[in-house]
Design a protein around this motif. Structure first.
Motif, PDB file in Angstrom:
ATOM      1  N   VAL A 102       8.693  -1.370  -3.498  1.00  0.00           N
ATOM      2  CA  VAL A 102       9.323  -2.129  -2.426  1.00  0.00           C
ATOM      3  C   VAL A 102       9.075  -3.538  -2.621  1.00  0.00           C
ATOM      4  CG1 VAL A 102       9.302  -2.151   0.061  1.00  0.00           C
ATOM      5  CG2 VAL A 102       9.272   0.008  -1.091  1.00  0.00           C
ATOM      6  N   ALA A 103       7.839  -3.796  -2.974  1.00  0.00           N
ATOM      7  CA  ALA A 103       7.375  -5.367  -2.795  1.00  0.00           C
ATOM      8  C   ALA A 103       8.001  -6.013  -4.047  1.00  0.00           C
ATOM      9  CB  ALA A 103       5.879  -5.283  -3.230  1.00  0.00           C
ATOM     10  N   ALA A 104       8.634  -5.244  -5.016  1.00  0.00           N
ATOM     11  CA  ALA A 104       9.239  -5.967  -6.321  1.00  0.00           C
ATOM     12  C   ALA A 104      10.897  -6.221  -5.793  1.00  0.00           C
ATOM     13  CB  ALA A 104       9.021  -5.079  -7.399  1.00  0.00           C
ATOM     14  N   LYS A 105      11.160  -5.433  -4.933  1.00  0.00           N
ATOM     15  CA  LYS A 105      12.691  -5.386  -4.462  1.00  0.00           C
ATOM     16  C   LYS A 105      12.733  -6.521  -3.473  1.00  0.00           C
ATOM     17  CE  LYS A 105      14.301  -0.926  -6.106  1.00  0.00           C
ATOM     18  NZ  LYS A 105      15.080   0.205  -5.859  1.00  0.00           N
ATOM     19  N   LEU A 106      12.018  -6.629  -2.431  1.00  0.00           N
ATOM     20  CA  LEU A 106      12.148  -7.313  -1.206  1.00  0.00           C
ATOM     21  C   LEU A 106      11.582  -8.831  -1.738  1.00  0.00           C
ATOM     22  CD1 LEU A 106      11.254  -5.301   1.816  1.00  0.00           C
ATOM     23  CD2 LEU A 106      13.463  -6.193   1.164  1.00  0.00           C
ATOM     24  N   VAL A 107      12.369  -9.980  -1.593  1.00  0.00           N
ATOM     25  CA  VAL A 107      11.914 -11.079  -1.851  1.00  0.00           C
ATOM     26  C   VAL A 107      11.537 -12.061  -0.670  1.00  0.00           C
ATOM     27  CG1 VAL A 107      12.926 -11.177  -4.321  1.00  0.00           C
ATOM     28  CG2 VAL A 107      14.296 -12.157  -2.085  1.00  0.00           C
ATOM     29  N   VAL A 108      11.195 -11.378   0.504  1.00  0.00           N
ATOM     30  CA  VAL A 108      11.471 -12.001   1.612  1.00  0.00           C
ATOM     31  C   VAL A 108       9.794 -11.594   2.309  1.00  0.00           C
ATOM     32  CG1 VAL A 108      13.650 -12.135   2.247  1.00  0.00           C
ATOM     33  CG2 VAL A 108      12.297  -9.977   2.986  1.00  0.00           C
ATOM     34  N   PRO A 109       9.212 -12.589   3.119  1.00  0.00           N
ATOM     35  CA  PRO A 109       7.949 -12.146   3.695  1.00  0.00           C
ATOM     36  C   PRO A 109       7.997 -10.905   4.354  1.00  0.00           C
ATOM     37  CG  PRO A 109       8.507 -14.342   4.252  1.00  0.00           C
ATOM     38  CD  PRO A 109       9.972 -13.598   3.617  1.00  0.00           C
ATOM     39  N   VAL A 110       7.389  -9.720   3.965  1.00  0.00           N
ATOM     40  CA  VAL A 110       6.905  -8.391   4.499  1.00  0.00           C
ATOM     41  C   VAL A 110       5.558  -8.090   4.503  1.00  0.00           C
ATOM     42  CG1 VAL A 110       9.145  -7.782   3.929  1.00  0.00           C
ATOM     43  CG2 VAL A 110       7.510  -7.209   2.339  1.00  0.00           C
ATOM     44  N   GLU A 111       5.240  -6.950   5.332  1.00  0.00           N
ATOM     45  CA  GLU A 111       3.886  -6.467   5.251  1.00  0.00           C
ATOM     46  C   GLU A 111       3.945  -5.078   4.954  1.00  0.00           C
ATOM     47  OE1 GLU A 111      -0.150  -5.787   8.087  1.00  0.00           O
ATOM     48  OE2 GLU A 111       1.847  -6.965   8.853  1.00  0.00           O
ATOM     49  N   ILE A 112       3.361  -4.449   3.818  1.00  0.00           N
ATOM     50  CA  ILE A 112       3.432  -3.271   3.316  1.00  0.00           C
ATOM     51  C   ILE A 112       2.341  -2.514   3.332  1.00  0.00           C
ATOM     52  CG2 ILE A 112       4.290  -1.904   1.308  1.00  0.00           C
ATOM     53  CD1 ILE A 112       5.878  -4.234   0.279  1.00  0.00           C
ATOM     54  N   GLU A 113       2.306  -1.359   3.929  1.00  0.00           N
ATOM     55  CA  GLU A 113       1.331  -0.234   4.126  1.00  0.00           C
ATOM     56  C   GLU A 113       1.725   0.822   3.302  1.00  0.00           C
ATOM     57  OE1 GLU A 113      -0.687   2.254   7.678  1.00  0.00           O
ATOM     58  OE2 GLU A 113       0.821   0.924   8.146  1.00  0.00           O
ATOM     59  N   PRO A 114       0.849   0.754   2.331  1.00  0.00           N
ATOM     60  CA  PRO A 114       1.297   2.108   1.486  1.00  0.00           C
ATOM     61  C   PRO A 114       0.789   3.444   2.090  1.00  0.00           C
ATOM     62  CG  PRO A 114      -0.113   0.455   0.267  1.00  0.00           C
ATOM     63  CD  PRO A 114      -0.102   0.232   1.750  1.00  0.00           C
ATOM     64  N   ILE A 115       1.370   4.786   2.132  1.00  0.00           N
ATOM     65  CA  ILE A 115       1.097   5.875   2.714  1.00  0.00           C
ATOM     66  C   ILE A 115       0.833   6.809   1.971  1.00  0.00           C
ATOM     67  CG2 ILE A 115       1.995   7.575   4.199  1.00  0.00           C
ATOM     68  CD1 ILE A 115       3.947   5.752   5.535  1.00  0.00           C
ATOM     69  N   ASP A 116       1.447   7.102   0.736  1.00  0.00           N
ATOM     70  CA  ASP A 116       0.878   7.733  -0.497  1.00  0.00           C
ATOM     71  C   ASP A 116       1.671   7.071  -1.742  1.00  0.00           C
ATOM     72  OD1 ASP A 116       3.750   8.885  -0.189  1.00  0.00           O
ATOM     73  OD2 ASP A 116       2.886  10.438   1.196  1.00  0.00           O
ATOM     74  N   ASP A 117       1.804   8.217  -2.649  1.00  0.00           N
ATOM     75  CA  ASP A 117       2.509   7.526  -4.173  1.00  0.00           C
ATOM     76  C   ASP A 117       3.914   7.370  -3.816  1.00  0.00           C
ATOM     77  OD1 ASP A 117      -0.101   7.457  -5.042  1.00  0.00           O
ATOM     78  OD2 ASP A 117      -0.048   9.587  -5.869  1.00  0.00           O
ATOM     79  N   THR A 118       4.482   7.950  -2.790  1.00  0.00           N
ATOM     80  CA  THR A 118       5.777   7.857  -2.709  1.00  0.00           C
ATOM     81  C   THR A 118       6.482   7.470  -1.495  1.00  0.00           C
ATOM     82  OG1 THR A 118       6.064  10.148  -1.530  1.00  0.00           O
ATOM     83  CG2 THR A 118       6.225  10.147  -3.972  1.00  0.00           C
ATOM     84  N   SER A 119       5.824   6.876  -0.450  1.00  0.00           N
ATOM     85  CA  SER A 119       6.265   6.260   0.539  1.00  0.00           C
ATOM     86  C   SER A 119       5.317   5.080   1.106  1.00  0.00           C
ATOM     87  CB  SER A 119       6.457   7.446   1.655  1.00  0.00           C
ATOM     88  OG  SER A 119       5.166   8.066   2.095  1.00  0.00           O
ATOM     89  N   CYS A 120       5.773   4.234   1.968  1.00  0.00           N
ATOM     90  CA  CYS A 120       5.342   3.356   2.527  1.00  0.00           C
ATOM     91  C   CYS A 120       5.903   2.668   4.067  1.00  0.00           C
ATOM     92  CB  CYS A 120       5.081   2.065   1.751  1.00  0.00           C
ATOM     93  SG  CYS A 120       6.592   1.214   1.098  1.00  0.00           S
ATOM     94  N   ARG A 121       5.190   2.175   4.780  1.00  0.00           N
ATOM     95  CA  ARG A 121       5.705   1.415   6.028  1.00  0.00           C
ATOM     96  C   ARG A 121       5.803  -0.116   5.669  1.00  0.00           C
ATOM     97  NH1 ARG A 121       2.860   5.800   8.674  1.00  0.00           N
ATOM     98  NH2 ARG A 121       0.782   4.605   8.269  1.00  0.00           N
ATOM     99  N   VAL A 122       6.905  -0.540   6.053  1.00  0.00           N
ATOM    100  CA  VAL A 122       7.308  -2.037   6.095  1.00  0.00           C
ATOM    101  C   VAL A 122       7.520  -2.623   7.223  1.00  0.00           C
ATOM    102  CG1 VAL A 122       8.653  -3.718   5.017  1.00  0.00           C
ATOM    103  CG2 VAL A 122       7.976  -1.555   3.545  1.00  0.00           C
ATOM    104  N   GLU A 123       6.669  -3.894   7.587  1.00  0.00           N
ATOM    105  CA  GLU A 123       6.950  -4.667   8.456  1.00  0.00           C
ATOM    106  C   GLU A 123       7.960  -5.771   8.308  1.00  0.00           C
ATOM    107  OE1 GLU A 123       5.089  -6.672  12.663  1.00  0.00           O
ATOM    108  OE2 GLU A 123       3.914  -5.061  11.412  1.00  0.00           O
TER     109      GLU A 123
END
Length: 321
Positions: A250-271
């Motif tokens: 997700v971090a590599a695909k989004l070029v805008v300011p975001v906050e990423i919280e990993p949940i597990d190896d296959t999902s994450c929460r993004v603000e």
């Protein structure tokens, strides 16, 4: 005949051409004796320039790579090329934006007026394909960088979305590049507090010339402070989504300011947030993976509008299924 200082600069310029020079060649170009050339080579070595001597008929003097970076001499075209290249790197997403800005600020501070005009002309004549963020005004960014390095107060006009330009007077502390945007962390002298400004909304005024002593944010990292301010207060529309993809993807695909919280190896929460909910919807679709909106009524409405528009584009109505 050139004076000693001017001759050393001319000698250094010749050696930077990446070729071997015999003493006779250099003496002829400089209009001095070979003995003077040898003396000048010794002076350059004492200043940290790694000049090596290659023996033999085909040998001579050459400037080699050393253990430290000595000052470089650039001709007019080289200086312009470096300035334009640094500007492009500062506006890119290569991970060297801040370093490029610092180097650009140093270079522009010593560029002769005639070269600054040529660099400005190149900027105005060149265009780039619009991306996710606003165009970077290198004059503004380099001016801010110079003020930060010199601990000099800044005055500028600042425009918030939908509002008039307001005068601001600050002590600039740090430039932070995040995604496609640049932010200035500064102590606002009128509000007596830390503030974060989007650089693309700033219009610099004449330098104040007034110096200041840098402040310290107690128990805070400057970059983390900017991130928190942008996430919590910098956007009109904010949303949280559950993304079914690893955080690094997700971090590599989004070029805008975001906050990423990993949940597990296959999902994450993004603000993430924006001044425009439709832009939020476009950023979400750029992920190319399944996601769910946790919070953000504006984003939900924007996704519904986008979905209806895409349905119409392929000749379907939204209620056709």
């Amino acid at each position: 005949m050139l004076g000693t200082s001017a001759r050393l600069l001319e000698l250094l310029s010749l050696l930077q051409l990446r070729r071997d020079w015999t003493s006779a060649n250099l003496a002829e170009r400089l209009g001095v004796s070979t003995r003077t050339v040898r003396t000048d080579i010794g002076k350059l070595r004492s200043l940290g320039y790694p000049v090596i001597a290659r023996p033999g008929v085909t040998g001579g003097y050459r400037l080699s790579a050393g253990t430290a970076m000595p000052p470089l001499l650039l001709d007019d075209d080289e200086a312009i090329a470096v300035a334009v290249g640094l500007g492009a790197a500062a506006g890119g997403s290569l991970g060297i934006e801040e370093t490029s800005l610092t180097a650009l600020a140093k270079l522009e501070q010593v560029l002769p007026s005639r070269l600054r005009h040529r660099v400005d002309a190149l900027r105005h004549a060149a265009s780039v394909v619009p991306g996710a963020g606003p165009a970077l005004d290198l004059t503004v960014v380099s001016g801010i960088a110079v003020a930060i390095r010199g601990h000099e107060r800044l005055r500028f006009g600042y425009t918030k979305p939908g509002g008039p330009e307001e005068p601001r007077h600050v002590e600039p502390q740090r430039l932070v590049g995040w995604g496609s945007l640049w932010y200035l962390l500064a102590w606002d002298l009128d509000r007596d507090d830390w503030r974060v400004f989007r650089v693309d909304r700033m219009r610099l005024r004449a330098p104040t010339g007034r110096r200041f002593r840098p402040r310290v944010i107690p128990e805070r990292d400057e970059v983390d402070f900017v991130v928190e301010q942008v996430l919590r207060a910098g956007w009109v529309h904010r949303a949280r989504i559950l993304v079914h993809a690893p955080a690094d993807v997700v971090a590599a695909k989004l070029v805008v300011p975001v906050e990423i919280e990993p949940i597990d190896d296959t999902s994450c929460r993004v603000e993430l947030g924006s001044d425009d909910p439709d832009r939020l919807a476009l950023w979400v679709t750029q992920l190319g993976v399944d996601c769910e909106v946790i919070e953000g009524d504006g984003l939900i409405a924007a996704l519904e509008r986008l979905g209806a528009r895409l349905q119409r584009a392929i000749g379907r109505t939204p209620d056709a299924g």
